[in-house]
Design an enzyme around this catalytic site. Structure first.
Site, PDB file in Angstrom:
ATOM      1  CG  ASP A  21      -1.746   1.229   1.372  1.00 25.53           C
ATOM      2  OD1 ASP A  21      -1.888   1.955   0.363  1.00 25.53           O
ATOM      3  OD2 ASP A  21      -2.256   1.476   2.486  1.00 25.53           O
ATOM      4  CG  ASN A  23      -3.013   5.433  -1.544  1.00 22.09           C
ATOM      5  OD1 ASN A  23      -3.130   4.400  -0.883  1.00 22.09           O
ATOM      6  ND2 ASN A  23      -3.892   5.818  -2.450  1.00 22.09           N
ATOM      7  CG  ASP A  25      -6.082   3.290   0.272  1.00 23.34           C
ATOM      8  OD1 ASP A  25      -5.182   2.421   0.304  1.00 23.34           O
ATOM      9  OD2 ASP A  25      -6.786   3.491  -0.745  1.00 23.34           O
ATOM     10  CG  ASP A  29      -1.357   1.873  -3.648  1.00 23.12           C
ATOM     11  OD1 ASP A  29      -0.125   1.786  -3.810  1.00 23.12           O
ATOM     12  OD2 ASP A  29      -1.878   2.407  -2.638  1.00 23.12           O
ATOM     13  CG  ASP A  98      -4.901 -11.809 -15.498  1.00 24.02           C
ATOM     14  OD1 ASP A  98      -5.622 -12.485 -16.258  1.00 24.02           O
ATOM     15  OD2 ASP A  98      -4.360 -12.260 -14.477  1.00 24.02           O
ATOM     16  CG  ASP A 205      -9.131 -15.384 -16.228  1.00 21.51           C
ATOM     17  OD1 ASP A 205      -8.400 -15.788 -15.312  1.00 21.51           O
ATOM     18  OD2 ASP A 205     -10.375 -15.401 -16.170  1.00 21.51           O
ATOM     19  CD  GLU A 259      -6.635 -19.741 -15.342  1.00 22.61           C
ATOM     20  OE1 GLU A 259      -6.615 -20.054 -14.149  1.00 22.61           O
ATOM     21  OE2 GLU A 259      -7.527 -19.030 -15.846  1.00 22.61           O
ATOM     22  CG  HIS A 331      -4.670 -15.049  -8.497  1.00 16.98           C
ATOM     23  ND1 HIS A 331      -3.893 -15.458  -9.563  1.00 16.98           N
ATOM     24  CD2 HIS A 331      -5.940 -15.021  -8.957  1.00 16.98           C
ATOM     25  CE1 HIS A 331      -4.667 -15.652 -10.613  1.00 16.98           C
ATOM     26  NE2 HIS A 331      -5.913 -15.396 -10.275  1.00 16.98           N
ATOM     27  CG  ASP A 332      -6.815 -18.636  -9.292  1.00 21.05           C
ATOM     28  OD1 ASP A 332      -7.494 -17.754  -8.734  1.00 21.05           O
ATOM     29  OD2 ASP A 332      -6.650 -18.702 -10.523  1.00 21.05           O
TER      30      ASP A 332
HETATM   31  C1  GLC Z   1      -9.025 -17.717 -13.496  1.00 20.75           C
HETATM   32  C2  GLC Z   1      -8.443 -16.762 -12.480  1.00 20.75           C
HETATM   33  C3  GLC Z   1      -9.281 -16.819 -11.246  1.00 20.75           C
HETATM   34  C4  GLC Z   1     -10.673 -16.381 -11.592  1.00 20.75           C
HETATM   35  C5  GLC Z   1     -11.250 -17.192 -12.756  1.00 20.75           C
HETATM   36  C6  GLC Z   1     -12.428 -16.504 -13.346  1.00 20.75           C
HETATM   37  O1  GLC Z   1      -8.968 -19.029 -13.084  1.00 20.75           O
HETATM   38  O2  GLC Z   1      -7.102 -17.056 -12.254  1.00 20.75           O
HETATM   39  O3  GLC Z   1      -8.766 -16.035 -10.212  1.00 20.75           O
HETATM   40  O4  GLC Z   1     -11.504 -16.526 -10.477  1.00 20.75           O
HETATM   41  O5  GLC Z   1     -10.341 -17.350 -13.803  1.00 20.75           O
HETATM   42  O6  GLC Z   1     -12.006 -15.336 -13.983  1.00 20.75           O
HETATM   43 CA    CA Z   2      -3.570   2.209  -1.276  1.00 23.11          CA
END
Ligand code: GLC
Ligand code: CA
Length: 557
Positions: A21, A23, A25, A29, A98, A205, A259, A331-332
């Protein structure tokens, strides 16, 4: 424009909301990213992939895009993004965005228009179907029996338009109708918008889902979550659509990483092999199922053999034809040390896992926090979790399993474990923000696991990643060499070699809590080998301590 040699790249993934972060909040970012660009460059990576940074109501944290050509106000402005892009380029880092085009947010102006009726310019941008009328009982039925990948039906009724729309993910993520040439034209314009700005490529994606079978036939009724898949994965027009997007990318020499959930080597090769390939790499999921069935929610004990089978299937399968995307976290998925490693041997297993995948053939991805060995978070109640997939799965199993059992499943499976703020230091809130409250829970282990502390420790996971990435980058054998696995049946040891022009590099990794010995057949025995890397202060050929990793080099006789 000619494409750069993407095969040499390693890529750092940023999920910006939890990165840093800048700034104050409480939300990560692009100001925070800017401040940390030197840190990212110091890892020795060559590119950054940003998970979606576009305006989004965050039903799926950015994967529900409300405007493809702007920056989420939480993260900054287009101008700030350009600053990041410019500075990243100065540091020799490519920038990959992405591209989420299977669906948009239900708040995207296209959808808001499309809902209004059947005769406006956007009416055919999404996949609308009439309800199937039933004779008695309920008023109407869903157009088909597909499930959404986030649990529940893949159709939602829109009262305004009087029709159902398809959503393979959450109901706030309506699927675009890619068969409509105007939609594809819009997507090409989106690509050009960012490429003209100087972006170097896209991570695309669920790209293998964008072409649906025209009749949308019913799937197998007893198969949960993925029953419609045969009718939307690798669909009838996929090669044509991807070919159109490839043509745009080619003009700019951009890299494209797709992906592809639930794919296999054979389907993957259609996309990623040859000069006229439509994608450069595919993110597949096989090796993410070494402790689960289909989704992390359906957890079972970790199986090293299952992991190795997946690794080798893709290494042998793409050899000489395609290029692998190598990863253990994003992130998944929950944090990998909590899954495939050991919290007791935290440092050892974190570095062992790094050695296990970074030296395979392909481009390695490192997800924010992975390089310091962040681990899963455990929150008390489902209300504290934010991820739509976790919440839906939890709800879906409500009749079958106790609350306690389901919470256990959430603890091992939730994507939120990868989305806690990055632990920069032992300052309050792990140094992620100066605000009193960060937007999401900080893992309470931050006084032990944080960047500042690992910077100062030459043996840390962080510094191991640096050494390993530098080693890979400087070695043609590790970049381009052939892969060969030894002892595939071992349940405690992963061993592979890479060979290139008479040089061999042997990677030996223990996945065991105890000491163990190993011996290679005479012909492969590395006489006079040189130790390139290990995660203990010393290393002896033939013996391994818990989660020990060794990398040896020698020239073939
Ligand atoms: C991909 C992304 C995931 C998202 C899904 C729908 O698997 O990595 O985070 O929830 O697609 O967009
Ligand atoms: Ca921020």
């Amino acid at each position: 424009m000619e494409q750069f040699d993407f095969r040499r790249m390693s890529i750092y993934q940023i999920w910006v909301r939890s990165f840093c972060d800048g700034n104050g909040d409480g939300i990560g970012d692009l100001y925070g990213v800017y401040d940390k660009l030197d840190y990212i460059a110091s890892l020795g990576v060559d590119a950054i992939w940003f998970s979606p940074i576009y305006p989004s109501p965050n039903a799926d944290f950015g994967y529900d895009v409300a405007d493809y050509k702007d920056i989420h106000p939480d993260y900054g402005t287009l101008e700030q993004f350009q600053k990041v892009l410019h500075r990243a380029h100065e540091l020799g880092l490519k920038v990959i965005l992405d591209l989420v085009i299977n669906h948009t947010s239900d708040q995207h102006p296209w959808f808001l228009e499309s809902r209004k009726g059947r005769d406006n310019p956007y009416s055919d941008y999404y996949i609308w179907r009439d309800p199937i009328l039933k004779r008695r009982g309920k008023k109407h039925k869903l157009p088909n029996n597909w499930s959404s990948q986030f649990a529940g039906p893949a159709w939602a009724f829109d009262a305004q338009r009087g029709q159902y729309y398809l959503h393979l993910f959450s109901k706030n993520q309506p699927d675009l109708n890619m068969d409509n040439p105007r939609v594809r034209e819009e997507i090409r314009a989106v690509m050009r918008f960012w490429l003209d700005m100087g972006v170097d490529g896209f991570r695309e994606d669920v790209i293998t889902y964008i072409s649906k079978h025209r009749d949308l036939p019913n799937g197998l009724p007893w198969l949960p979550v993925i029953n419609g898949m045969p009718y939307y994965k690798d669909g009838p027009n996929i090669m044509r659509f991807l070919g159109e997007y490839r043509a745009v990318a080619r003009e700019y020499g951009a890299v494209q990483i797709g992906e592809a959930p639930m794919t296999n080597v054979k389907s993957a090769l259609r996309y990623v092999s040859g000069e006229d390939r439509v994608l450069d790499m595919l993110i597949e999921f096989d090796h993410m199922m070494a402790d689960c069935f289909l989704t992390e929610y359906l957890h079972h004990a970790f199986s090293l053999r299952k992991l190795k089978r997946a690794f080798s299937r893709w290494q042998y399968g793409l050899a000489g034809q395609g290029w692998n995307a190598l990863y253990l976290e994003n992130h998944d998925h929950p944090r990998v040390i909590s899954r495939y490693g050991s919290l007791r041997f935290w440092r050892e297993s974190g570095t062992a896992l790094a050695a296990a995948y970074l030296f395979q053939q392909g481009c390695p991805f490192v997800y924010q926090g992975q390089e310091i060995g962040m681990t899963n978070i455990k929150l008390h109640s489902i209300e504290q979790y934010l991820d739509v997939a976790s919440k839906n799965l939890y709800a879906m199993f409500h009749k079958r399993e106790s609350q306690e059992k389901r919470m256990q499943r959430i603890h091992v499976s939730s994507r939120d474990s990868a989305r806690t703020p990055v632990q920069w230091s032992d300052a309050p809130n792990a140094g992620f923000t100066t605000a009193a409250e960060p937007w999401f829970y900080v893992n309470q282990n931050y006084p032990e696991i944080n960047v500042a502390r690992e910077e100062d420790d030459p043996d840390s996971i962080l510094n191991f990643y640096r050494r390993a990435l530098a080693l890979r980058k400087g070695s043609d054998t590790l970049l381009f060499g052939d892969y060969r696995e030894f002892f595939p049946r071992s349940a405690s040891l992963y061993m592979y070699e890479r060979t290139w022009r008479g040089e061999r590099v042997l990677v030996v990794v223990s996945f065991w809590h105890f000491n163990q010995r190993w011996r290679l057949p005479e012909a492969h025995f590395p006489q006079g080998a040189e130790l390139l890397l290990s995660n203990y202060p010393d290393a002896a050929m033939g013996t391994l301590r818990p989660y020990e990793a060794q990398v040896w080099r020698w020239r073939a006789r």
